[in-house]
Design a protein around this motif. Structure first.
Motif, PDB file in Angstrom:
ATOM      1  N   HIS A 147       1.034  -1.285   0.221  1.00 56.23           N
ATOM      2  CA  HIS A 147      -0.055  -0.072  -0.029  1.00 56.23           C
ATOM      3  C   HIS A 147       0.894   1.193  -0.156  1.00 56.23           C
ATOM      4  O   HIS A 147       1.882   1.224   0.727  1.00 56.23           O
ATOM      5  CB  HIS A 147      -0.805   0.093   1.031  1.00 56.23           C
ATOM      6  CG  HIS A 147      -1.941   1.008   1.290  1.00 56.23           C
ATOM      7  ND1 HIS A 147      -1.725   2.540   1.307  1.00 56.23           N
ATOM      8  CD2 HIS A 147      -3.371   0.799   1.010  1.00 56.23           C
ATOM      9  CE1 HIS A 147      -2.864   3.080   1.208  1.00 56.23           C
ATOM     10  NE2 HIS A 147      -3.786   2.069   0.865  1.00 56.23           N
ATOM     11  N   PRO A 148       0.736   2.344  -0.701  1.00 57.95           N
ATOM     12  CA  PRO A 148       1.594   3.377  -0.822  1.00 57.95           C
ATOM     13  C   PRO A 148       1.555   4.282   0.484  1.00 57.95           C
ATOM     14  O   PRO A 148       2.674   4.357   0.723  1.00 57.95           O
ATOM     15  CB  PRO A 148       0.670   4.230  -1.737  1.00 57.95           C
ATOM     16  CG  PRO A 148      -0.135   3.304  -2.674  1.00 57.95           C
ATOM     17  CD  PRO A 148      -0.550   2.448  -1.846  1.00 57.95           C
ATOM     18  N   LEU A 149       0.731   4.261   1.357  1.00 57.24           N
ATOM     19  CA  LEU A 149       0.825   4.783   2.688  1.00 57.24           C
ATOM     20  C   LEU A 149       1.860   4.291   3.330  1.00 57.24           C
ATOM     21  O   LEU A 149       2.574   4.629   3.982  1.00 57.24           O
ATOM     22  CB  LEU A 149      -0.341   5.018   3.311  1.00 57.24           C
ATOM     23  CG  LEU A 149      -1.415   6.139   2.771  1.00 57.24           C
ATOM     24  CD1 LEU A 149      -2.560   6.384   3.924  1.00 57.24           C
ATOM     25  CD2 LEU A 149      -0.758   7.357   2.850  1.00 57.24           C
ATOM     26  N   THR A 150       1.669   2.603   3.529  1.00 58.85           N
ATOM     27  CA  THR A 150       2.733   1.865   4.294  1.00 58.85           C
ATOM     28  C   THR A 150       3.895   1.918   3.673  1.00 58.85           C
ATOM     29  O   THR A 150       4.758   2.131   4.355  1.00 58.85           O
ATOM     30  CB  THR A 150       2.033   0.455   4.118  1.00 58.85           C
ATOM     31  OG1 THR A 150       0.734   0.118   4.355  1.00 58.85           O
ATOM     32  CG2 THR A 150       2.997  -0.482   4.819  1.00 58.85           C
ATOM     33  N   GLU A 151       4.178   1.962   2.557  1.00 53.65           N
ATOM     34  CA  GLU A 151       5.399   1.864   1.911  1.00 53.65           C
ATOM     35  C   GLU A 151       6.158   3.348   1.976  1.00 53.65           C
ATOM     36  O   GLU A 151       7.320   3.049   2.602  1.00 53.65           O
ATOM     37  CB  GLU A 151       5.335   1.689   0.293  1.00 53.65           C
ATOM     38  CG  GLU A 151       6.706   1.684  -0.469  1.00 53.65           C
ATOM     39  CD  GLU A 151       6.883   1.183  -1.563  1.00 53.65           C
ATOM     40  OE1 GLU A 151       8.041   1.295  -2.311  1.00 53.65           O
ATOM     41  OE2 GLU A 151       5.785   1.055  -2.620  1.00 53.65           O
ATOM     42  N   ALA A 152       5.419   4.159   1.994  1.00 54.33           N
ATOM     43  CA  ALA A 152       6.033   5.712   2.273  1.00 54.33           C
ATOM     44  C   ALA A 152       6.188   5.722   3.653  1.00 54.33           C
ATOM     45  O   ALA A 152       7.467   6.325   4.078  1.00 54.33           O
ATOM     46  CB  ALA A 152       5.220   6.574   1.727  1.00 54.33           C
ATOM     47  N   SER A 153       5.578   5.253   4.607  1.00 50.90           N
ATOM     48  CA  SER A 153       5.871   5.333   6.173  1.00 50.90           C
ATOM     49  C   SER A 153       7.022   4.268   6.347  1.00 50.90           C
ATOM     50  O   SER A 153       8.067   4.895   6.936  1.00 50.90           O
ATOM     51  CB  SER A 153       4.639   4.827   6.693  1.00 50.90           C
ATOM     52  OG  SER A 153       4.870   4.820   8.260  1.00 50.90           O
ATOM     53  N   LEU A 154       7.193   3.151   5.867  1.00 52.61           N
ATOM     54  CA  LEU A 154       8.207   2.259   6.155  1.00 52.61           C
ATOM     55  C   LEU A 154       9.604   2.897   5.535  1.00 52.61           C
ATOM     56  O   LEU A 154      10.604   2.730   6.283  1.00 52.61           O
ATOM     57  CB  LEU A 154       7.859   0.786   5.414  1.00 52.61           C
ATOM     58  CG  LEU A 154       7.096  -0.216   6.280  1.00 52.61           C
ATOM     59  CD1 LEU A 154       6.736  -1.397   5.429  1.00 52.61           C
ATOM     60  CD2 LEU A 154       7.972  -0.738   7.609  1.00 52.61           C
ATOM     61  N   ARG A 155       9.621   3.515   4.482  1.00 53.94           N
ATOM     62  CA  ARG A 155      10.658   3.846   3.911  1.00 53.94           C
ATOM     63  C   ARG A 155      11.202   5.020   4.506  1.00 53.94           C
ATOM     64  O   ARG A 155      12.390   5.080   5.040  1.00 53.94           O
ATOM     65  CB  ARG A 155      10.495   4.406   2.347  1.00 53.94           C
ATOM     66  CG  ARG A 155      11.895   4.829   1.354  1.00 53.94           C
ATOM     67  CD  ARG A 155      11.352   4.796   0.094  1.00 53.94           C
ATOM     68  NE  ARG A 155      10.643   3.685  -0.489  1.00 53.94           N
ATOM     69  CZ  ARG A 155      11.442   2.857  -1.213  1.00 53.94           C
ATOM     70  NH1 ARG A 155      12.658   2.809  -1.040  1.00 53.94           N
ATOM     71  NH2 ARG A 155      10.806   1.944  -1.681  1.00 53.94           N
ATOM     72  N   ALA A 156      10.489   5.827   5.082  1.00 55.20           N
ATOM     73  CA  ALA A 156      10.745   7.030   6.037  1.00 55.20           C
ATOM     74  C   ALA A 156      11.389   6.597   7.329  1.00 55.20           C
ATOM     75  O   ALA A 156      12.418   6.932   7.499  1.00 55.20           O
ATOM     76  CB  ALA A 156       9.694   8.013   6.245  1.00 55.20           C
TER      77      ALA A 156
END
Length: 350
Positions: A147-156
């Motif tokens: 999920h884009p929100l999950t990926e962005a949060s995990l990457r950050a």
């Protein structure tokens, strides 16, 4: 247990670094290889890290063996972060075999949730910020795509330091697919419209170090008196974040746990409460749409009932996407959280 200082942020990895994948709770990669292999593929391809596995990563193992792998992962200077494969239900039995001084001497970002609340609380009491979220099989191994929100949060959270604003999800999912069925990975899982966040006492701003996790696991830690500070003043001003699992505890049980925390004098120490979106469906309890709404509403009412009884003035934000639902936002466990009611914003520091 003594806590000399509040948790500190460990150094972060960079793309190309070695990252440990461990199974501190259950060796479910052995039972369900599809989501695990998919998660590993995305870690390597999309996040650009080198995955390091351990003897118990892909097998069911005794607590002593799992602790041995954790100690090895933290003690290896070439490993720059540690990520859990999945949760489980007995990680509390692993804690006594961990080498606290070794882990304190080699702080690393650890990612996990659910039963991994045990290890996150352990790291908190050891003086290390952990990260609530990001299991290999659930978030990295999500069918279709991350999920884009999950990926962005995990990457950050994995690679950067600094602030990251959490945002309500437009759509969400709490209905699971059977990992034993290859068709479960054939496409994107169906999502439902998001309902946004619900605020209480939104006329103020609270900011502090976070503590919490899965409320059922925390109740076990409280009963066993593990990783709970003997002096509750350690939690003064902290932001409490809590969520419930696919075990779907009743509203009465949720209220009972919060009431016990209030009677212990814990709830009164926190400056704000973030409550995760309730997971209202599981393979064992496939609720109808109406039953899901009823379950979630009952849980929210139980939370607010406990808040009214023990901490009626603190800001509360309900249905934040950091628990067992999809997408999942990463919460820094021991990191700073700012709950800004007037602005309607929640900001974490990774």
């Amino acid at each position: 247990m003594t806590i000399a200082t509040l948790p500190a942020y460990p150094p972060k990895p960079r793309p190309g670094d070695r990252v440990a994948v461990v199974s501190p709770s259950a060796g479910l990669p052995e039972v369900f290889p599809r989501p695990y292999e998919l998660g590993l593929e995305r870690l390597r391809r999309d996040f650009g890290v080198e995955v390091v596995e351990y003897p118990t990563t892909r097998k069911m193992a005794a607590p002593e063996e799992r602790a041995r792998d954790l100690n090895a992962a933290f003690g290896d200077p070439s490993v720059k972060a540690v990520i859990s494969s999945i949760g489980g239900d007995d990680q509390i039995t692993v804690l006594p075999y961990l080498d606290r001084e070794l882990i304190r001497a080699h702080p690393k970002p650890f990612f996990g949730m659910s039963d991994n609340t045990n290890l996150l609380a352990y790291l908190w009491s050891t003086g290390i910020v952990g990260y609530h979220g990001g299991a290999v099989m659930t978030e990295f191994g999500r069918p279709g795509a991350m999920h884009p929100l999950t990926e962005a949060s995990l990457r950050a959270a994995l690679f950067t330091h600094g602030e990251h604003e959490l945002r309500p999800a437009d759509t969400y999912r709490d209905v699971d697919r059977d990992w034993a069925d290859p068709a479960a990975f054939a496409g994107e899982p169906p999502m439902e419209p998001g309902s946004g966040w619900t605020w209480r006492n939104a006329d103020r701003v609270a900011e502090g170090v976070s503590w919490g996790g899965n409320v059922e696991i925390l109740s076990w830690l409280l009963m066993a008196d593990r990783e709970i500070a003997p002096d509750p003043s350690v939690y003064d001003g902290c932001v409490l974040f809590l969520e419930t699992s696919e075990d779907m505890p009743s509203a009465l049980d949720v209220f009972g746990i919060l009431r016990a925390m209030g009677e212990r004098g814990l709830l009164q120490r926190f400056s704000a409460l973030l409550w995760g979106r309730p997971k209202a469906w599981s393979l064992e309890s496939p609720n109808s749409a109406q039953e899901k709404v009823r379950y979630a509403n009952d849980q929210r009412a139980a939370v607010l009932r406990a808040v009214e009884a023990y901490v009626p003035s603190i800001p509360v934000v309900l249905d934040v996407d950091f628990g067992h639902t999809d997408p999942q936002l990463v919460i820094p466990y021991g990191g700073r959280i700012r709950v800004d009611g007037p602005a309607g914003r929640v900001t974490v520091t990774y």
